[in-house]
Design an enzyme around this catalytic site. Sequence first.
Site, short mmCIF file in Angstrom:
data_model
loop_
_atom_site.label_atom_id
_atom_site.label_comp_id
_atom_site.label_asym_id
_atom_site.label_seq_id
_atom_site.Cartn_x
_atom_site.Cartn_y
_atom_site.Cartn_z
N SER A 1 2.61 7.00 2.23
CA SER A 1 3.45 5.84 2.52
C SER A 1 3.71 4.98 1.29
CB SER A 1 2.77 4.97 3.57
OG SER A 1 1.77 4.19 2.98
N VAL B 1 4.34 0.69 0.76
CA VAL B 1 4.27 -0.58 1.49
C VAL B 1 5.03 -1.66 0.70
CG1 VAL B 1 2.72 -2.30 2.54
CG2 VAL B 1 2.04 0.10 2.48
N LYS C 1 5.31 -0.95 6.11
CA LYS C 1 4.77 0.34 5.68
C LYS C 1 5.75 1.45 6.05
CE LYS C 1 0.71 3.35 6.09
NZ LYS C 1 -0.74 3.42 6.31
N ASP D 1 -11.18 7.11 6.17
CA ASP D 1 -10.78 6.78 4.80
C ASP D 1 -11.24 5.36 4.45
OD1 ASP D 1 -9.71 7.39 2.33
OD2 ASP D 1 -7.64 6.97 2.89
#
Length: 451
Positions: free
Chosen positions: A59, A61, A79, A166
Amino acid sequence: MDSLVICTDNVATDGSVKSTNKKNISRDVESEIENLCKAVPQLAKTFRIIEKIGEGTFSSVYLGEARMRDGSREMFALKHLIPTSHPTRIAAELQCLTVAGGRENVMGVEYCFRNEDHVVIVMPYMEHQAIVDIIGSLSFEEVRLYMYHLLKALRHIHQFGIIHRDIKPNNFLYNRKAKTFALVDFGLAQGTSNTQIELLKLVKPVKTGELSSRRFLSGRGGPATVRPLKTHRGVRQPLICNCFQTERVCNICLSRKQQVAPRAGTPGFRAPEILTKCPDQGTAIDMWSAGVIFLSLLSGRYPFFKASDDLVALAQIMTIRGSRETVRAAKAFGKVVLCSQELPQLDLRVLCETLRGQRPSKDAKPISKTKPETTDEGAQKQACETPRPHPKSRDKTLKPSSQRDCLVHDERGWDTVPDEAYDLLDLLLDLNPNSRITAAQALEHPLFKDL
Ligand code: ADP
Ligand code: MG
Ligand code: ZN
Protein backbone atom coordinates in the site's frame (compact mmCIF):
# COMPACT_ATOMS: atom_id res chain seq x y z
CA MET A 1 8.05 1.70 -10.94
CA ASP A 2 8.04 5.38 -11.86
CA SER A 3 11.26 6.60 -13.35
CA LEU A 4 12.84 9.50 -11.52
CA VAL A 5 13.05 12.65 -13.61
CA ILE A 6 16.25 14.58 -13.05
CA CYS A 7 16.16 18.22 -14.19
CA THR A 8 19.23 19.60 -15.90
CA ASP A 9 19.48 22.35 -13.27
CA ASN A 10 20.20 19.57 -10.83
CA VAL A 11 23.37 18.54 -12.63
CA ALA A 12 26.62 20.29 -11.75
CA THR A 13 28.94 21.47 -14.53
CA ASP A 14 31.09 18.36 -14.10
CA GLY A 15 28.07 16.25 -14.93
CA SER A 16 27.58 14.84 -11.44
CA VAL A 17 24.11 14.89 -9.93
CA LYS A 18 23.66 17.06 -6.86
CA SER A 19 22.39 15.43 -3.70
CA THR A 20 18.66 14.66 -3.37
CA ASN A 21 16.44 17.36 -4.67
CA LYS A 22 13.27 17.78 -2.62
CA LYS A 23 11.45 19.36 -5.56
CA ASN A 24 11.94 16.21 -7.60
CA ILE A 25 10.73 13.90 -4.87
CA SER A 26 7.60 15.95 -4.29
CA ARG A 27 7.02 16.13 -8.04
CA ASP A 28 7.03 12.33 -8.08
CA VAL A 29 4.57 12.24 -5.23
CA GLU A 30 2.48 14.90 -6.96
CA SER A 31 2.09 12.75 -10.04
CA GLU A 32 1.32 9.75 -7.83
CA ILE A 33 -1.44 11.72 -6.13
CA GLU A 34 -2.74 12.78 -9.54
CA ASN A 35 -2.87 9.14 -10.63
CA LEU A 36 -4.65 8.14 -7.45
CA CYS A 37 -7.31 10.80 -8.02
CA LYS A 38 -7.78 9.53 -11.56
CA ALA A 39 -8.06 5.94 -10.35
CA VAL A 40 -10.54 6.82 -7.60
CA PRO A 41 -12.32 10.02 -8.75
CA GLN A 42 -14.64 10.12 -5.70
CA LEU A 43 -11.59 10.86 -3.52
CA ALA A 44 -10.91 14.30 -4.95
CA LYS A 45 -14.49 15.39 -4.25
CA THR A 46 -14.00 14.85 -0.53
CA PHE A 47 -10.30 15.32 0.12
CA ARG A 48 -7.47 17.61 -0.62
CA ILE A 49 -4.59 15.14 -0.72
CA ILE A 50 -1.62 16.91 0.81
CA GLU A 51 1.27 14.46 0.89
CA LYS A 52 2.40 10.89 1.06
CA ILE A 53 3.02 9.61 4.59
CA GLY A 54 3.81 5.97 4.13
CA GLU A 55 4.70 3.32 1.66
CA GLY A 56 4.81 -0.42 2.19
CA THR A 57 4.86 -3.49 -0.03
CA PHE A 58 1.10 -3.62 -0.27
CA SER A 59 0.00 0.00 0.00
CA SER A 60 0.71 3.70 -0.11
CA VAL A 61 -0.68 5.98 2.58
CA TYR A 62 -1.52 9.65 2.00
CA LEU A 63 -2.52 12.56 4.20
CA GLY A 64 -5.87 14.01 3.16
CA GLU A 65 -7.79 17.01 4.42
CA ALA A 66 -11.58 17.03 4.32
CA ARG A 67 -13.96 19.90 4.88
CA MET A 68 -16.63 18.69 7.26
CA ARG A 69 -20.34 19.64 7.19
CA ASP A 70 -19.87 22.18 9.96
CA GLY A 71 -17.15 23.89 7.95
CA SER A 72 -14.26 22.58 10.05
CA ARG A 73 -11.32 20.75 8.49
CA GLU A 74 -10.16 17.30 9.51
CA MET A 75 -7.15 15.20 8.61
CA PHE A 76 -7.37 11.62 7.42
CA ALA A 77 -4.97 8.88 6.46
CA LEU A 78 -5.86 7.42 3.05
CA LYS A 79 -4.48 3.93 2.53
CA HIS A 80 -4.42 2.98 -1.14
CA LEU A 81 -4.04 -0.79 -1.44
CA ILE A 82 -2.14 -2.19 -4.39
CA PRO A 83 -4.66 -3.18 -7.05
CA THR A 84 -3.39 -6.78 -7.08
CA SER A 85 -4.52 -7.41 -3.49
CA HIS A 86 -7.02 -10.26 -3.21
CA PRO A 87 -10.57 -8.95 -2.61
CA THR A 88 -11.06 -11.27 0.37
CA ARG A 89 -7.77 -10.06 1.84
CA ILE A 90 -8.88 -6.43 1.52
CA ALA A 91 -12.30 -7.15 2.98
CA ALA A 92 -10.69 -9.01 5.90
CA GLU A 93 -8.37 -6.06 6.65
CA LEU A 94 -11.38 -3.76 6.66
CA GLN A 95 -13.37 -6.09 8.88
CA CYS A 96 -10.56 -6.18 11.48
CA LEU A 97 -10.64 -2.38 11.59
CA THR A 98 -14.42 -2.09 11.73
CA VAL A 99 -15.02 -4.86 14.28
CA ALA A 100 -12.01 -4.44 16.60
CA GLY A 101 -10.79 -0.93 15.74
CA GLY A 102 -11.51 2.50 17.13
CA ARG A 103 -10.76 1.58 20.75
CA GLU A 104 -8.14 0.01 23.01
CA ASN A 105 -5.25 1.51 21.00
CA VAL A 106 -6.41 -0.06 17.75
CA MET A 107 -6.88 2.21 14.72
CA GLY A 108 -10.44 2.65 13.49
CA VAL A 109 -11.83 3.19 10.03
CA GLU A 110 -14.03 6.04 8.79
CA TYR A 111 -14.84 5.13 5.23
CA CYS A 112 -13.76 3.11 2.25
CA PHE A 113 -13.67 4.05 -1.43
CA ARG A 114 -13.53 1.64 -4.30
CA ASN A 115 -13.33 2.14 -8.02
CA GLU A 116 -12.76 -1.04 -10.03
CA ASP A 117 -9.71 -2.71 -8.50
CA HIS A 118 -8.59 0.36 -6.54
CA VAL A 119 -9.47 0.47 -2.85
CA VAL A 120 -8.75 3.33 -0.44
CA ILE A 121 -9.30 2.87 3.30
CA VAL A 122 -9.96 6.15 5.10
CA MET A 123 -8.78 6.32 8.72
CA PRO A 124 -8.50 9.18 11.21
CA TYR A 125 -5.03 10.68 10.83
CA MET A 126 -2.77 10.18 13.81
CA GLU A 127 0.39 12.22 13.95
CA HIS A 128 3.24 10.02 15.12
CA GLN A 129 7.00 9.69 15.48
CA ALA A 130 9.11 6.98 13.94
CA ILE A 131 10.81 4.87 16.64
CA VAL A 132 14.11 5.05 14.79
CA ASP A 133 14.07 8.86 15.24
CA ILE A 134 13.25 8.90 18.95
CA ILE A 135 14.82 5.72 20.32
CA GLY A 136 17.89 7.61 21.49
CA SER A 137 15.88 10.03 23.61
CA LEU A 138 13.25 7.75 25.18
CA SER A 139 13.12 7.48 28.95
CA PHE A 140 12.52 4.16 30.66
CA GLU A 141 9.12 5.41 31.85
CA GLU A 142 8.11 6.14 28.24
CA VAL A 143 9.20 2.67 27.20
CA ARG A 144 7.18 1.12 30.01
CA LEU A 145 4.10 3.10 28.92
CA TYR A 146 4.65 2.20 25.27
CA MET A 147 4.78 -1.51 26.11
CA TYR A 148 1.69 -1.25 28.31
CA HIS A 149 -0.31 0.30 25.47
CA LEU A 150 1.00 -2.16 22.90
CA LEU A 151 -0.02 -5.05 25.16
CA LYS A 152 -3.46 -3.51 25.59
CA ALA A 153 -3.93 -3.41 21.81
CA LEU A 154 -2.74 -7.01 21.55
CA ARG A 155 -5.04 -8.25 24.31
CA HIS A 156 -7.92 -6.57 22.49
CA ILE A 157 -7.30 -8.04 19.03
CA HIS A 158 -6.40 -11.46 20.45
CA GLN A 159 -9.79 -11.50 22.22
CA PHE A 160 -11.33 -11.30 18.74
CA GLY A 161 -9.16 -14.16 17.52
CA ILE A 162 -7.06 -11.87 15.34
CA ILE A 163 -3.38 -12.72 14.87
CA HIS A 164 -1.81 -9.52 13.56
CA ARG A 165 1.35 -11.20 12.19
CA ASP A 166 3.28 -7.97 11.58
CA ILE A 167 3.80 -6.41 15.00
CA LYS A 168 6.64 -3.88 14.75
CA PRO A 169 7.07 -0.21 15.62
CA ASN A 170 6.07 0.96 12.11
CA ASN A 171 2.67 -0.61 12.68
CA PHE A 172 2.19 0.77 16.19
CA LEU A 173 1.82 4.51 15.90
CA TYR A 174 3.04 6.57 18.83
CA ASN A 175 2.31 10.24 19.38
CA ARG A 176 4.83 11.24 21.98
CA LYS A 177 3.31 14.58 22.90
CA ALA A 178 -0.29 13.42 23.21
CA LYS A 179 0.77 10.02 24.63
CA THR A 180 -1.55 8.24 22.23
CA PHE A 181 -1.02 4.92 20.53
CA ALA A 182 -2.64 3.06 17.63
CA LEU A 183 -2.11 -0.37 16.16
CA VAL A 184 -2.46 -0.28 12.37
CA ASP A 185 -2.05 -2.54 9.35
CA PHE A 186 -4.16 -5.69 9.38
CA GLY A 187 -2.96 -6.47 5.88
CA LEU A 188 -1.33 -9.74 6.99
CA ALA A 189 -3.73 -10.65 9.78
CA GLN A 190 -5.00 -14.18 10.23
CA GLY A 191 -7.70 -15.69 12.33
CA THR A 192 -7.36 -18.17 15.15
CA SER A 193 -9.46 -21.35 14.83
CA ASN A 194 -12.32 -19.63 16.65
CA THR A 195 -11.92 -16.10 15.31
CA GLN A 196 -14.83 -13.67 15.51
CA ILE A 197 -13.76 -12.01 12.27
CA GLU A 198 -15.74 -13.97 9.69
CA LEU A 199 -13.60 -12.94 6.72
CA LEU A 200 -10.40 -14.08 8.43
CA LYS A 201 -11.78 -17.62 8.16
CA LEU A 202 -11.48 -17.25 4.39
CA VAL A 203 -8.05 -15.68 3.96
CA LYS A 204 -5.20 -17.91 2.94
CA PRO A 205 -1.97 -17.44 4.85
CA VAL A 206 1.21 -16.48 3.01
CA LYS A 207 3.13 -19.73 2.78
CA THR A 208 6.46 -20.73 1.39
CA GLY A 209 8.32 -23.98 1.03
CA GLU A 210 11.19 -25.25 3.09
CA LEU A 211 14.48 -23.46 2.83
CA SER A 212 17.23 -25.79 1.78
CA SER A 213 20.40 -23.78 2.00
CA ARG A 214 22.77 -23.57 4.91
CA ARG A 215 23.40 -20.19 6.37
CA PHE A 216 26.25 -18.84 8.42
CA LEU A 217 26.42 -16.39 11.22
CA SER A 218 29.53 -14.83 12.54
CA GLY A 219 29.35 -14.75 16.29
CA ARG A 220 31.61 -15.14 19.26
CA GLY A 221 34.30 -17.74 18.56
CA GLY A 222 33.66 -18.07 14.86
CA PRO A 223 30.69 -18.77 12.67
CA ALA A 224 27.78 -20.87 13.85
CA THR A 225 25.93 -22.90 11.30
CA VAL A 226 22.24 -23.49 11.42
CA ARG A 227 21.27 -26.55 9.45
CA PRO A 228 18.24 -27.03 7.26
CA LEU A 229 15.34 -27.94 9.42
CA LYS A 230 13.75 -31.32 9.15
CA THR A 231 10.28 -32.13 10.22
CA HIS A 232 9.26 -35.24 12.05
CA ARG A 233 5.72 -36.45 12.19
CA GLY A 234 5.75 -36.96 15.92
CA VAL A 235 8.96 -36.13 17.71
CA ARG A 236 9.89 -39.69 18.57
CA GLN A 237 9.71 -41.18 15.10
CA PRO A 238 13.24 -41.90 13.80
CA LEU A 239 14.31 -40.24 10.58
CA ILE A 240 15.01 -42.97 8.07
CA CYS A 241 17.55 -41.34 5.84
CA ASN A 242 21.29 -41.10 5.30
CA CYS A 243 21.87 -37.45 5.94
CA PHE A 244 20.52 -36.86 9.43
CA GLN A 245 23.03 -34.78 11.39
CA THR A 246 25.36 -34.51 8.41
CA GLU A 247 26.19 -31.61 6.13
CA ARG A 248 24.44 -33.23 3.17
CA VAL A 249 20.85 -33.47 2.04
CA CYS A 250 20.21 -37.01 0.82
CA ASN A 251 17.90 -38.17 -1.97
CA ILE A 252 15.27 -39.36 0.49
CA CYS A 253 15.13 -35.89 1.94
CA LEU A 254 15.15 -34.20 -1.45
CA SER A 255 12.05 -36.15 -2.38
CA ARG A 256 10.19 -35.23 0.79
CA LYS A 257 7.17 -32.98 0.50
CA GLN A 258 7.97 -29.38 1.32
CA GLN A 259 6.88 -28.25 4.74
CA VAL A 260 4.53 -25.34 4.31
CA ALA A 261 3.67 -22.94 7.11
CA PRO A 262 2.66 -19.30 7.29
CA ARG A 263 5.60 -16.94 7.41
CA ALA A 264 4.27 -13.47 6.62
CA GLY A 265 5.78 -10.61 8.57
CA THR A 266 9.16 -8.99 9.00
CA PRO A 267 12.17 -11.36 9.50
CA GLY A 268 13.63 -9.65 12.58
CA PHE A 269 10.28 -9.87 14.41
CA ARG A 270 9.41 -13.47 13.49
CA ALA A 271 8.94 -15.95 16.34
CA PRO A 272 11.00 -19.17 16.44
CA GLU A 273 7.91 -21.24 15.53
CA ILE A 274 7.53 -19.21 12.32
CA LEU A 275 11.22 -19.48 11.49
CA THR A 276 11.10 -23.25 11.95
CA LYS A 277 7.89 -23.56 9.89
CA CYS A 278 5.65 -24.79 12.60
CA PRO A 279 2.26 -25.19 10.91
CA ASP A 280 0.13 -24.32 13.93
CA GLN A 281 0.81 -20.73 14.86
CA GLY A 282 -1.30 -18.68 17.21
CA THR A 283 -1.53 -15.30 18.88
CA ALA A 284 1.77 -16.13 20.65
CA ILE A 285 3.64 -15.03 17.52
CA ASP A 286 2.52 -11.42 18.16
CA MET A 287 3.77 -11.71 21.75
CA TRP A 288 7.24 -12.68 20.51
CA SER A 289 7.28 -9.63 18.24
CA ALA A 290 6.27 -7.46 21.21
CA GLY A 291 9.24 -8.98 23.05
CA VAL A 292 11.59 -8.04 20.22
CA ILE A 293 10.25 -4.46 20.35
CA PHE A 294 10.80 -4.40 24.14
CA LEU A 295 14.35 -5.73 23.70
CA SER A 296 14.97 -3.02 21.13
CA LEU A 297 13.64 -0.24 23.39
CA LEU A 298 15.52 -1.48 26.47
CA SER A 299 18.80 -1.77 24.59
CA GLY A 300 18.34 1.41 22.54
CA ARG A 301 19.03 -0.50 19.32
CA TYR A 302 16.63 -0.42 16.40
CA PRO A 303 16.23 -2.64 14.55
CA PHE A 304 17.56 -5.22 16.98
CA PHE A 305 17.62 -8.26 14.71
CA LYS A 306 18.34 -7.57 11.08
CA ALA A 307 18.18 -10.83 9.19
CA SER A 308 18.15 -11.52 5.47
CA ASP A 309 16.39 -14.86 5.84
CA ASP A 310 14.78 -17.16 8.35
CA LEU A 311 17.85 -19.22 9.24
CA VAL A 312 19.96 -16.14 9.87
CA ALA A 313 17.10 -14.81 12.01
CA LEU A 314 17.05 -18.07 14.00
CA ALA A 315 20.82 -17.97 14.49
CA GLN A 316 20.54 -14.39 15.77
CA ILE A 317 17.88 -15.46 18.27
CA MET A 318 20.21 -18.23 19.44
CA THR A 319 23.00 -15.75 20.18
CA ILE A 320 20.71 -14.04 22.70
CA ARG A 321 18.51 -16.87 23.98
CA GLY A 322 21.00 -19.71 23.72
CA SER A 323 21.35 -22.53 21.19
CA ARG A 324 20.50 -25.37 23.59
CA GLU A 325 17.40 -23.53 24.72
CA THR A 326 16.34 -22.93 21.11
CA VAL A 327 16.92 -26.55 20.13
CA ARG A 328 14.96 -27.71 23.18
CA ALA A 329 12.02 -25.38 22.44
CA ALA A 330 11.95 -26.41 18.78
CA LYS A 331 11.83 -30.05 19.83
CA ALA A 332 8.80 -29.26 21.98
CA PHE A 333 6.90 -28.16 18.89
CA GLY A 334 8.16 -30.99 16.73
CA LYS A 335 11.17 -29.49 14.95
CA VAL A 336 14.77 -30.59 14.82
CA VAL A 337 17.26 -27.75 14.78
CA LEU A 338 20.98 -28.40 14.51
CA CYS A 339 23.53 -25.79 15.42
CA SER A 340 27.25 -26.29 14.81
CA GLN A 341 28.21 -24.21 17.81
CA GLU A 342 27.13 -23.94 21.41
CA LEU A 343 25.82 -20.45 22.07
CA PRO A 344 25.08 -19.63 25.72
CA GLN A 345 21.96 -17.78 26.79
CA LEU A 346 22.72 -14.17 27.70
CA ASP A 347 21.59 -12.26 30.77
CA LEU A 348 19.08 -9.75 29.38
CA ARG A 349 19.93 -6.96 31.81
CA VAL A 350 23.66 -7.21 31.18
CA LEU A 351 23.02 -7.35 27.43
CA CYS A 352 20.77 -4.26 27.37
CA GLU A 353 22.93 -2.24 29.75
CA THR A 354 26.01 -3.06 27.73
CA LEU A 355 24.37 -2.06 24.45
CA ARG A 356 23.21 1.19 26.07
CA GLY A 357 26.79 1.91 27.10
CA GLN A 358 25.76 1.71 30.76
CA ARG A 359 28.49 -0.82 31.43
CA PRO A 360 31.73 -1.82 29.72
CA SER A 361 31.33 -4.44 27.01
CA LYS A 362 33.53 -6.97 28.83
CA ASP A 363 30.58 -7.31 31.24
CA ALA A 364 28.33 -8.87 28.60
CA LYS A 365 28.65 -12.40 29.85
CA PRO A 366 26.40 -15.40 29.50
CA ILE A 367 24.24 -16.51 32.36
CA SER A 368 25.84 -19.09 34.54
CA LYS A 369 23.25 -21.72 35.30
CA THR A 370 22.43 -22.45 38.90
CA LYS A 371 21.59 -26.13 38.42
CA PRO A 372 24.57 -28.28 37.47
CA GLU A 373 22.55 -30.54 35.12
CA THR A 374 21.66 -27.58 32.93
CA THR A 375 25.17 -26.16 32.96
CA ASP A 376 26.86 -26.43 29.62
CA GLU A 377 30.60 -26.40 29.10
CA GLY A 378 30.64 -23.45 26.72
CA ALA A 379 28.71 -21.26 29.08
CA GLN A 380 30.84 -22.33 32.02
CA LYS A 381 34.05 -21.43 30.26
CA GLN A 382 32.85 -17.92 29.49
CA ALA A 383 30.80 -17.46 32.64
CA CYS A 384 30.93 -14.34 34.70
CA GLU A 385 33.17 -14.24 37.78
CA THR A 386 30.17 -13.04 39.75
CA PRO A 387 27.32 -15.01 38.28
CA ARG A 388 23.93 -13.34 37.81
CA PRO A 389 20.81 -15.32 38.58
CA HIS A 390 18.47 -16.30 35.79
CA PRO A 391 15.62 -13.73 35.57
CA LYS A 392 13.00 -16.40 36.26
CA SER A 393 14.66 -17.48 39.48
CA ARG A 394 15.75 -14.04 40.48
CA ASP A 395 16.79 -13.24 44.00
CA LYS A 396 14.18 -11.00 45.62
CA THR A 397 16.91 -9.20 47.55
CA LEU A 398 18.41 -7.78 44.36
CA LYS A 399 18.54 -4.02 44.36
CA PRO A 400 18.22 -1.80 41.27
CA SER A 401 21.34 -2.02 39.20
CA SER A 402 22.60 1.44 40.23
CA GLN A 403 22.99 0.17 43.77
CA ARG A 404 24.58 -3.08 42.64
CA ASP A 405 27.19 -1.79 40.27
CA CYS A 406 28.82 1.43 39.37
CA LEU A 407 26.70 2.50 36.39
CA VAL A 408 26.63 5.70 34.41
CA HIS A 409 24.03 8.02 35.97
CA ASP A 410 21.15 8.69 33.63
CA GLU A 411 18.27 11.09 34.26
CA ARG A 412 16.05 9.20 31.82
CA GLY A 413 15.90 6.35 34.27
CA TRP A 414 18.16 3.90 32.47
CA ASP A 415 20.32 3.38 35.55
CA THR A 416 17.36 2.28 37.67
CA VAL A 417 15.53 -0.15 35.39
CA PRO A 418 13.71 -2.55 37.72
CA ASP A 419 14.18 -6.31 37.51
CA GLU A 420 10.50 -6.61 36.56
CA ALA A 421 11.29 -5.16 33.13
CA TYR A 422 13.80 -7.88 32.31
CA ASP A 423 11.53 -10.50 33.85
CA LEU A 424 8.70 -9.52 31.48
CA LEU A 425 11.13 -9.37 28.56
CA ASP A 426 12.21 -12.92 29.38
CA LEU A 427 8.58 -14.10 29.45
CA LEU A 428 7.81 -12.44 26.09
CA LEU A 429 10.91 -13.89 24.47
CA ASP A 430 9.98 -17.41 25.59
CA LEU A 431 11.20 -19.66 22.79
CA ASN A 432 8.26 -22.01 23.33
CA PRO A 433 4.94 -20.54 22.14
CA ASN A 434 2.99 -22.86 24.47
CA SER A 435 4.48 -21.33 27.60
CA ARG A 436 5.00 -17.78 26.26
CA ILE A 437 3.12 -15.11 28.22
CA THR A 438 -0.20 -13.89 26.75
CA ALA A 439 -1.14 -10.22 26.39
CA ALA A 440 -3.77 -10.53 29.13
CA GLN A 441 -1.21 -12.09 31.49
CA ALA A 442 1.47 -9.54 30.57
CA LEU A 443 -0.82 -6.65 31.52
CA GLU A 444 -1.07 -8.21 34.99
CA HIS A 445 2.72 -8.30 35.30
CA PRO A 446 4.24 -6.46 38.32
CA LEU A 447 5.96 -4.04 35.91
CA PHE A 448 2.56 -2.43 35.31
CA LYS A 449 1.12 -2.68 38.84
CA ASP A 450 0.50 1.09 39.12
CA LEU A 451 -1.06 1.54 35.66
P1 ADP B 1 1.49 -1.10 4.87
O1 ADP B 1 0.64 -2.32 4.75
O2 ADP B 1 1.87 -0.55 3.55
O3 ADP B 1 2.64 -1.26 5.81
P2 ADP B 1 0.26 0.54 6.96
O4 ADP B 1 -1.18 0.42 7.28
O5 ADP B 1 1.21 -0.07 7.92
O6 ADP B 1 0.50 0.01 5.48
O7 ADP B 1 0.63 2.08 6.81
C1 ADP B 1 1.91 2.47 6.40
C2 ADP B 1 2.36 3.71 7.19
O8 ADP B 1 1.45 4.78 6.98
C3 ADP B 1 2.39 3.48 8.70
O9 ADP B 1 3.61 2.94 9.11
C4 ADP B 1 2.19 4.89 9.22
O10 ADP B 1 3.41 5.62 9.22
C5 ADP B 1 1.27 5.51 8.18
N1 ADP B 1 -0.14 5.41 8.63
C6 ADP B 1 -0.97 4.36 8.46
N2 ADP B 1 -2.16 4.60 9.00
C7 ADP B 1 -2.09 5.83 9.55
C8 ADP B 1 -3.00 6.67 10.28
N3 ADP B 1 -4.26 6.29 10.54
N4 ADP B 1 -2.57 7.88 10.70
C9 ADP B 1 -1.33 8.28 10.42
N5 ADP B 1 -0.42 7.57 9.74
C10 ADP B 1 -0.79 6.35 9.31
MG1 MG C 1 2.72 -1.50 7.84
ZN1 ZN D 1 18.21 -37.30 4.45
